[in-house]
Design a protein around this motif. Structure first.
Motif, PDB file in Angstrom:
ATOM      1  N   ARG A  24       0.810  -1.222   0.000  1.00 18.02           N
ATOM      2  CA  ARG A  24       0.000   0.000   0.000  1.00 18.02           C
ATOM      3  C   ARG A  24       0.837   1.262   0.000  1.00 18.02           C
ATOM      4  O   ARG A  24       0.320   2.357  -0.172  1.00 18.02           O
ATOM      5  N   GLY A  25       2.160   1.127   0.202  1.00 16.48           N
ATOM      6  CA  GLY A  25       3.021   2.300   0.185  1.00 16.48           C
ATOM      7  C   GLY A  25       4.444   1.932   0.539  1.00 16.48           C
ATOM      8  O   GLY A  25       4.719   0.818   0.983  1.00 16.48           O
ATOM      9  N   PHE A  26       5.342   2.891   0.327  1.00 13.94           N
ATOM     10  CA  PHE A  26       6.739   2.690   0.700  1.00 13.94           C
ATOM     11  C   PHE A  26       7.412   4.036   0.897  1.00 13.94           C
ATOM     12  O   PHE A  26       6.959   5.061   0.384  1.00 13.94           O
ATOM     13  N   VAL A  27       8.483   4.017   1.675  1.00 15.36           N
ATOM     14  CA  VAL A  27       9.308   5.207   1.878  1.00 15.36           C
ATOM     15  C   VAL A  27      10.759   4.805   1.638  1.00 15.36           C
ATOM     16  O   VAL A  27      11.212   3.759   2.098  1.00 15.36           O
ATOM     17  N   LEU A  28      11.469   5.616   0.868  1.00 12.03           N
ATOM     18  CA  LEU A  28      12.893   5.429   0.620  1.00 12.03           C
ATOM     19  C   LEU A  28      13.629   6.563   1.323  1.00 12.03           C
ATOM     20  O   LEU A  28      13.326   7.740   1.093  1.00 12.03           O
ATOM     21  N   ALA A  29      14.567   6.223   2.191  1.00 13.06           N
ATOM     22  CA  ALA A  29      15.310   7.232   2.941  1.00 13.06           C
ATOM     23  C   ALA A  29      16.714   6.723   3.212  1.00 13.06           C
ATOM     24  O   ALA A  29      16.955   5.520   3.224  1.00 13.06           O
ATOM     25  N   GLN A  30      17.616   7.655   3.447  1.00 10.24           N
ATOM     26  CA  GLN A  30      19.009   7.305   3.708  1.00 10.24           C
ATOM     27  C   GLN A  30      19.613   8.255   4.719  1.00 10.24           C
ATOM     28  O   GLN A  30      19.232   9.420   4.783  1.00 10.24           O
ATOM     29  N   PRO A  31      20.563   7.759   5.515  1.00 10.13           N
ATOM     30  CA  PRO A  31      21.243   8.650   6.458  1.00 10.13           C
ATOM     31  C   PRO A  31      22.344   9.434   5.751  1.00 10.13           C
ATOM     32  O   PRO A  31      22.984   8.931   4.825  1.00 10.13           O
ATOM     33  N   LEU A  32      22.524  10.661   6.172  1.00 11.20           N
ATOM     34  CA  LEU A  32      23.592  11.523   5.662  1.00 11.20           C
ATOM     35  C   LEU A  32      24.390  12.036   6.847  1.00 11.20           C
ATOM     36  O   LEU A  32      23.815  12.574   7.794  1.00 11.20           O
ATOM     37  N   TRP A  33      25.697  11.896   6.803  1.00 10.01           N
ATOM     38  CA  TRP A  33      26.548  12.417   7.864  1.00 10.01           C
ATOM     39  C   TRP A  33      26.947  13.833   7.490  1.00 10.01           C
ATOM     40  O   TRP A  33      27.449  14.080   6.394  1.00 10.01           O
ATOM     41  N   GLN A  34      26.698  14.784   8.367  1.00 18.07           N
ATOM     42  CA  GLN A  34      26.991  16.186   8.089  1.00 18.07           C
ATOM     43  C   GLN A  34      28.191  16.689   8.890  1.00 18.07           C
ATOM     44  O   GLN A  34      28.341  17.885   9.086  1.00 18.07           O
ATOM     45  N   ARG A  59      26.585  15.799  12.853  1.00 20.72           N
ATOM     46  CA  ARG A  59      25.326  15.111  13.156  1.00 20.72           C
ATOM     47  C   ARG A  59      24.863  14.328  11.928  1.00 20.72           C
ATOM     48  O   ARG A  59      25.275  14.602  10.811  1.00 20.72           O
ATOM     49  N   ALA A  60      23.987  13.379  12.188  1.00 21.07           N
ATOM     50  CA  ALA A  60      23.397  12.593  11.107  1.00 21.07           C
ATOM     51  C   ALA A  60      21.976  13.084  10.844  1.00 21.07           C
ATOM     52  O   ALA A  60      21.257  13.448  11.771  1.00 21.07           O
ATOM     53  N   THR A  61      21.618  13.107   9.592  1.00 17.02           N
ATOM     54  CA  THR A  61      20.267  13.445   9.172  1.00 17.02           C
ATOM     55  C   THR A  61      19.767  12.318   8.282  1.00 17.02           C
ATOM     56  O   THR A  61      20.515  11.797   7.467  1.00 17.02           O
ATOM     57  N   VAL A  62      18.522  11.923   8.434  1.00 14.34           N
ATOM     58  CA  VAL A  62      17.928  10.958   7.528  1.00 14.34           C
ATOM     59  C   VAL A  62      17.146  11.750   6.481  1.00 14.34           C
ATOM     60  O   VAL A  62      16.295  12.572   6.821  1.00 14.34           O
ATOM     61  N   LEU A  63      17.466  11.512   5.224  1.00 16.30           N
ATOM     62  CA  LEU A  63      16.843  12.223   4.101  1.00 16.30           C
ATOM     63  C   LEU A  63      15.846  11.310   3.408  1.00 16.30           C
ATOM     64  O   LEU A  63      16.211  10.221   2.943  1.00 16.30           O
ATOM     65  N   VAL A  64      14.592  11.738   3.329  1.00 16.56           N
ATOM     66  CA  VAL A  64      13.560  11.022   2.594  1.00 16.56           C
ATOM     67  C   VAL A  64      13.701  11.405   1.125  1.00 16.56           C
ATOM     68  O   VAL A  64      13.710  12.587   0.788  1.00 16.56           O
ATOM     69  N   THR A  65      13.817  10.398   0.254  1.00 15.04           N
ATOM     70  CA  THR A  65      13.919  10.705  -1.171  1.00 15.04           C
ATOM     71  C   THR A  65      12.670  10.317  -1.948  1.00 15.04           C
ATOM     72  O   THR A  65      12.471  10.812  -3.056  1.00 15.04           O
ATOM     73  N   ARG A  66      11.838   9.458  -1.387  1.00 16.12           N
ATOM     74  CA  ARG A  66      10.576   9.115  -2.048  1.00 16.12           C
ATOM     75  C   ARG A  66       9.624   8.551  -1.015  1.00 16.12           C
ATOM     76  O   ARG A  66       9.995   7.715  -0.199  1.00 16.12           O
ATOM     77  N   LEU A  67       8.396   9.022  -1.054  1.00 13.00           N
ATOM     78  CA  LEU A  67       7.326   8.479  -0.214  1.00 13.00           C
ATOM     79  C   LEU A  67       6.107   8.328  -1.112  1.00 13.00           C
ATOM     80  O   LEU A  67       5.628   9.315  -1.681  1.00 13.00           O
ATOM     81  N   VAL A  68       5.648   7.105  -1.275  1.00 12.79           N
ATOM     82  CA  VAL A  68       4.475   6.808  -2.092  1.00 12.79           C
ATOM     83  C   VAL A  68       3.509   6.036  -1.212  1.00 12.79           C
ATOM     84  O   VAL A  68       3.889   5.027  -0.612  1.00 12.79           O
ATOM     85  N   ALA A  69       2.273   6.515  -1.114  1.00 13.93           N
ATOM     86  CA  ALA A  69       1.282   5.852  -0.264  1.00 13.93           C
ATOM     87  C   ALA A  69      -0.105   6.041  -0.858  1.00 13.93           C
ATOM     88  O   ALA A  69      -0.396   7.071  -1.464  1.00 13.93           O
ATOM     89  N   GLU A  70      -0.941   5.033  -0.646  1.00 11.22           N
ATOM     90  CA  GLU A  70      -2.306   5.086  -1.170  1.00 11.22           C
ATOM     91  C   GLU A  70      -3.170   6.112  -0.453  1.00 11.22           C
ATOM     92  O   GLU A  70      -4.105   6.648  -1.046  1.00 11.22           O
ATOM     93  N   ARG A 127      15.580  16.164 -14.225  1.00  9.19           N
ATOM     94  CA  ARG A 127      14.745  15.068 -13.731  1.00  9.19           C
ATOM     95  C   ARG A 127      15.563  14.197 -12.799  1.00  9.19           C
ATOM     96  O   ARG A 127      16.722  13.937 -13.027  1.00  9.19           O
ATOM     97  N   GLY A 128      14.937  13.748 -11.739  1.00  6.53           N
ATOM     98  CA  GLY A 128      15.591  12.841 -10.811  1.00  6.53           C
ATOM     99  C   GLY A 128      16.418  13.524  -9.739  1.00  6.53           C
ATOM    100  O   GLY A 128      16.970  12.879  -8.884  1.00  6.53           O
ATOM    101  N   VAL A 129      16.516  14.844  -9.760  1.00  6.28           N
ATOM    102  CA  VAL A 129      17.312  15.556  -8.766  1.00  6.28           C
ATOM    103  C   VAL A 129      16.407  15.895  -7.591  1.00  6.28           C
ATOM    104  O   VAL A 129      15.666  16.859  -7.627  1.00  6.28           O
ATOM    105  N   LEU A 130      16.455  15.037  -6.571  1.00  7.13           N
ATOM    106  CA  LEU A 130      15.662  15.199  -5.347  1.00  7.13           C
ATOM    107  C   LEU A 130      14.208  15.584  -5.624  1.00  7.13           C
ATOM    108  O   LEU A 130      13.705  16.559  -5.116  1.00  7.13           O
ATOM    109  N   GLU A 131      13.567  14.778  -6.411  1.00  9.95           N
ATOM    110  CA  GLU A 131      12.144  15.035  -6.661  1.00  9.95           C
ATOM    111  C   GLU A 131      11.300  14.064  -5.922  1.00  9.95           C
ATOM    112  O   GLU A 131      11.670  12.996  -5.576  1.00  9.95           O
TER     113      GLU A 131
END
Length: 144
Positions: free
Chosen positions: A54-64, A67-78, A140-144
């Motif tokens: 019914r949905g998914f989220v794609l995310a990755q940690p980034l070290w700055q 501190r670490a930040t988790v970046l969401v790159t795609r969220l698709v949900a019904e 296209r594809g740049v953090l959309e």
């Protein structure tokens, strides 16, 4: 509904769901290589109900550096309930990994929903494609 970590075996179901909800200007993110990467991130999840995705989220940690930040790159949900369940799982995984910041480059119309989950607006994100893609103006594809 069950929310579980994403695996590369989810590719057919996620690609089909993404195709249903993807805006015309967006580039798919559910290819095999991308899903192998996001499956290792520890912050990407699939929501299923009665064996149906019914949905998914794609995310990755980034070290700055400090501190670490988790970046969401795609969220698709019904629907919003699925979206909330996925973001709740993501927030827990980020907290458990001591990444105390989650960044979600969302649309303006997501503001009220995200505020309900404790998100606040951050600085706008500007992106630029480099190389031949940038020269062609193909962003296209740049953090959309």
């Amino acid at each position: 509904m069950q929310v579980r970590p994403l695996t590369p075996d989810d590719e057919p179901a996620l690609a089909a769901l993404e195709a249903r909800f993807l805006a015309s200007h967006q580039t798919p993110r559910t290819g095999a290589a991308a899903l192998r990467f996001f499956a290792r991130s520890g912050h990407s999840f699939v929501a299923e109900e009665e064996g149906r995705v019914r949905g998914f989220v794609l995310a990755q940690p980034l070290w700055q550096g400090d501190r670490a930040t988790v970046l969401v790159t795609r969220l698709v949900a019904e629907d919003e309930g699925v979206r909330e369940a996925l973001l709740t799982a993501l927030l827990k995984s980020a907290y458990d990994a001591a990444a105390y910041e989650v960044a979600y480059p969302a649309e303006e119309d997501d503001r009220a929903f995200l505020a309900g989950l404790g998100f606040v607006p951050g600085p706008r994100l500007f992106v630029r494609a480099l190389g031949s893609r940038g020269a062609r103006g193909d962003h296209r594809g740049v953090l959309e």
